[in-house]
Design a protein around this motif. Structure first.
Motif, PDB file in Angstrom:
ATOM      1  N   UNK A 151      35.827  25.927  38.082  1.00 15.14           N
ATOM      2  CA  UNK A 151      35.273  27.036  38.867  1.00 15.14           C
ATOM      3  C   UNK A 151      36.379  27.981  39.330  1.00 15.14           C
ATOM      4  N   UNK A 152      37.510  27.410  39.758  1.00 15.33           N
ATOM      5  CA  UNK A 152      38.640  28.240  40.163  1.00 15.33           C
ATOM      6  C   UNK A 152      39.181  29.034  38.977  1.00 15.33           C
ATOM      7  N   UNK A 153      39.287  28.379  37.838  1.00 11.62           N
ATOM      8  CA  UNK A 153      39.797  29.039  36.642  1.00 11.62           C
ATOM      9  C   UNK A 153      38.904  30.219  36.262  1.00 11.62           C
ATOM     10  N   UNK A 154      37.610  30.008  36.254  1.00 16.62           N
ATOM     11  CA  UNK A 154      36.665  31.061  35.895  1.00 16.62           C
ATOM     12  C   UNK A 154      36.744  32.221  36.883  1.00 16.62           C
ATOM     13  N   UNK A 155      36.876  31.903  38.167  1.00 15.22           N
ATOM     14  CA  UNK A 155      36.982  32.945  39.181  1.00 15.22           C
ATOM     15  C   UNK A 155      38.237  33.792  38.984  1.00 15.22           C
ATOM     16  N   UNK A 156      39.343  33.121  38.710  1.00 13.45           N
ATOM     17  CA  UNK A 156      40.592  33.833  38.459  1.00 13.45           C
ATOM     18  C   UNK A 156      40.455  34.719  37.221  1.00 13.45           C
TER      19      UNK A 156
END
Length: 323
Positions: A151-156
């Motif tokens: 989720x963090x990766x996608x947000x970044x």
């Protein structure tokens, strides 16, 4: 091995303003060109998980990463922890429906990629975002934790680089023709008997079955690996863990005590501890005892796999001790 988690805060360096603006522009341009051509860019669900190697890495991963975050799974399929993690990642790639693509890399066959990414152990998971690489985690990890990282990766990827993912065409999941069955090999019945013996806890029977294969086909890779695993499990099944640990602590130069402890280490997943223990033993003993310890270490290398980075490091450590 406990996972070594990587904070997404490390992406700040990757998301320098210039790089982010260029990535966003490329992503927008690609979407615009596809729209003008009437191409939605949709991929079938099968396109969310791809196998890549060194030769195709630039085209299949670096270019794709300008449209969607690409998660790199450095795996050794025959190793149980690696296979288990890969299965989770593959399922999540389909569930996330185009918000990231999973690229599987056979660690044994692509050593150069391991070096380029600085992989220290398998399994290891990295990501490539807009052509920039970053580590995610190493070792097994709970699914909930993996989801948080993704989720963090996608947000970044979306906020910094304008990567909104790729469209998935569920209707394009064409029915696959049933795969033709491969003809049975000459030793398949013996290998199957060995697997069944392992599953039932008959380690001695598994050892016999694998040796029967190797007596006629000494180069059979599956039998070599299976024999090394079966022999390890047979030895460990006969041990009293508490006594083994006590003996090893009290007698650091006792080869038998140290080899038994190393077997327990490896069976428990502590690969570096097992290898390090035997290398230290080789350093302290000589003659037949040294040769006994050296040969056991070579056996344990077969259990893990000769191309595993931990085996490569242990071989180098052993060579320094011997020569």
């Amino acid at each position: 091995m406990q996972p070594r988690n990587m904070s997404m805060s490390g992406v700040v360096d990757l998301a320098a303003v210039k790089a982010a603006q260029e990535a966003k522009a490329k992503a927008e341009q690609a979407r615009a060109e596809r729209a003008r051509a009437g191409d939605t860019g949709a991929v079938p669900p099968s396109g969310l998980v791809i196998d890549v190697d060194e030769a195709g890495f630039e085209h299949e991963v670096l270019q794709l990463s300008t449209e969607v975050p690409v998660v790199i799974d450095f795996q050794v399929p025959r190793a149980e922890p690696s296979a288990a993690l890969s299965a989770v990642l593959e399922r999540l790639a389909v569930e996330y429906n185009g918000r990231f693509v999973l690229a599987r890399v056979d660690a044994e066959a692509n050593q150069m990629l391991l070096q380029q990414f600085g992989v220290q152990g398998i399994p290891a998971v990295f990501a490539v975002v807009a052509g920039q690489a970053l580590p995610l985690f190493q070792g097994a990890a709970p699914e909930e934790q993996i989801r948080q990282i993704l989720d963090q990766l996608i947000q970044v990827g979306e906020e910094r680089f304008g990567l909104t993912g790729i469209q998935v065409d569920a209707s394009a999941a064409a029915e696959r023709a049933p795969a033709e069955e491969e003809p049975a090999g000459p030793y398949d019945h013996l290998l199957q008997a060995a697997v069944e013996a392992l599953d039932s806890g008959d380690f001695a029977g598994a050892v016999r079955a694998y040796r029967n294969v190797l007596s006629e086909d000494p180069a059979n890779t599956e039998a070599k690996l299976g024999l090394a695993q079966a022999e390890l499990l047979r030895r460990v099944s006969e041990l009293d863990p508490a006594k083994v640990r006590s003996d090893a602590a009290e007698r650091p130069k006792d080869v038998s005590a140290q080899l038994a402890a190393a077997d327990l280490d490896l069976a428990g997943g502590h690969v570096e501890d097992a290898f390090g223990r035997i290398v230290d033993t080789v350093r302290q003993v000589f003659g037949e005892e040294r040769d006994t310890a050296r040969l056991r270490l070579l056996d344990l290398f077969e259990v893990v796999g000769p191309d595993d980075p931990r085996v490569v490091a242990a071989r180098q450590a052993l060579a320094r001790v011997l020569f």
